[in-house]
Structures are given as structure tokens and as C-alpha cells.
Design an enzyme around this catalytic site. Sequence first.
Site, PDB file in Angstrom:
ATOM      1  N   LYS A   1       1.034  -1.384  -0.344  1.00 50.15           N
ATOM      2  CA  LYS A   1      -0.292   0.004   0.117  1.00 50.15           C
ATOM      3  C   LYS A   1       0.951   1.466   0.118  1.00 50.15           C
ATOM      4  CE  LYS A   1      -4.311  -1.969   1.765  1.00 50.15           C
ATOM      5  NZ  LYS A   1      -5.078  -2.131   3.693  1.00 50.15           N
TER       6      LYS A   1
ATOM      7  N   TYR B   1     -13.047  -1.627  -3.640  1.00 52.62           N
ATOM      8  CA  TYR B   1     -12.927  -1.586  -2.621  1.00 52.62           C
ATOM      9  C   TYR B   1     -14.391  -1.547  -2.720  1.00 52.62           C
ATOM     10  CZ  TYR B   1      -8.746  -2.184  -0.231  1.00 52.62           C
ATOM     11  OH  TYR B   1      -6.859  -2.747  -0.045  1.00 52.62           O
TER      12      TYR B   1
ATOM     13  N   ASN C   1      -2.502   0.091   6.543  1.00 49.17           N
ATOM     14  CA  ASN C   1      -1.816  -1.534   7.068  1.00 49.17           C
ATOM     15  C   ASN C   1      -0.731  -1.882   6.260  1.00 49.17           C
ATOM     16  OD1 ASN C   1      -4.073  -1.875   5.231  1.00 49.17           O
ATOM     17  ND2 ASN C   1      -4.819  -3.530   7.072  1.00 49.17           N
TER      18      ASN C   1
ATOM     19  N   HIS D   1      -2.724  -5.387   1.630  1.00 44.22           N
ATOM     20  CA  HIS D   1      -3.614  -6.255   1.468  1.00 44.22           C
ATOM     21  C   HIS D   1      -3.170  -7.504   1.026  1.00 44.22           C
ATOM     22  CE1 HIS D   1      -7.612  -7.034   0.026  1.00 44.22           C
ATOM     23  NE2 HIS D   1      -6.911  -7.685  -1.184  1.00 44.22           N
TER      24      HIS D   1
ATOM     25  N   GLU E   1      -9.845 -10.015  -7.523  1.00 44.41           N
ATOM     26  CA  GLU E   1      -9.121  -8.951  -7.833  1.00 44.41           C
ATOM     27  C   GLU E   1      -7.629  -8.602  -8.308  1.00 44.41           C
ATOM     28  OE1 GLU E   1      -7.927  -9.640  -3.007  1.00 44.41           O
ATOM     29  OE2 GLU E   1     -10.217  -8.632  -2.661  1.00 44.41           O
TER      30      GLU E   1
END
Length: 140
Positions: free
Chosen positions: A11, A51, A114, A117, A128
Site C-alpha cells: 500500500k 474496495y 496497514n 493487502h 482482485e
Amino acid sequence: MSGNRTFTMIKPDAVRNGHIGAILKMFNDAGFNILAMKFTKLSAEKAGEFYAVHKERPFYGELVEFMSSGPIVAAILEKDNAVEDFRKLIGATNPAEAADGTVRKLYATSIGENAVHGADSDENAMIEGSFHFAGTEIFG
Ligand code: CMP
């Protein structure tokens, strides 16, 4: 039977903080092969689409803004029992709850930012992966 592919993104926080190399090494050291990978940036529209499953959640706007705030690395990884083993490697969504030695324990700063993913099911890994790599050789 569980599948042998998962999908991941490094990320924008981890990319900004210079952790791409260290994180990819953790993936390799844990036995994951990289089948496809790209350094890219999501538009807000694309991040929202990726998302969309979280659309009704209170953090959706923040998530979309963050995921489109800078470059990411998207990759398809291969290993036996890929989805489950990868989720163990990256640790809990909230880094405060992530086990020692996991990617999020080492590199994540908050539940929103975080670091990585990981797909949560074989089906989502396929969806995805296709979102980022449809039309490339890996998807035929
Ligand atoms: P990820 O595994 O990419 O899937 C959904 C993401 O939503 C998750 O990681 C977190 O980054 C984010 N997320 C989940 N819960 C929260 C929360 N309470 N506040 C902000 N972001 C969240």
C-alpha cells in the site's frame, strides 16, 4: 481444496516509507513465488471500485483516499494454501493486534494505513488479481 494463488498490494504508506524491497523479501522467504507484479497508482475511482465491497462502511471514504494517495505494488503470488498462509504472514488488519514477525507488525502504522493487502478467499484472489492483471498473459 484450497488454491495456490493469492493477490496482494503493497500500500501507499509502505511504498512511501521505502519498504517495498523488505516486504517482497518477506514474501519470497515465506515461499511465495511472484507470478505477476506491477508498480502502479490507483485513481480514486479505481480504488473505490476495488474496495466496493466496503462501500457502506464508515471508513470507505478514508480507505479510497488513502489507497489513491500514492503508488502501490500489485502482485499475484503462488504457493500451496496461498490465501491462508499469506494472511498469516501479513498478520491482523490492525497492526496493534498483529503477531510478532508479521509484515503488519513490522511495517504498518494504523488499521487504515496497514502496509499490505491480502485477498481473504480464493474467489476474491481471482477477482482482485483479474482487476489488476486481466488481459495479461497470466490470465490468458
Ligand atoms: P485490507 O485488507 O486492504 O481490506 C480492507 C481495508 O480497509 C483494510 O485492509 C484496512 O486498511 C481498511 N480498514 C479496515 N477497518 C478500518 C477502520 N476501522 N478504519 C480505517 N480503515 C479500515
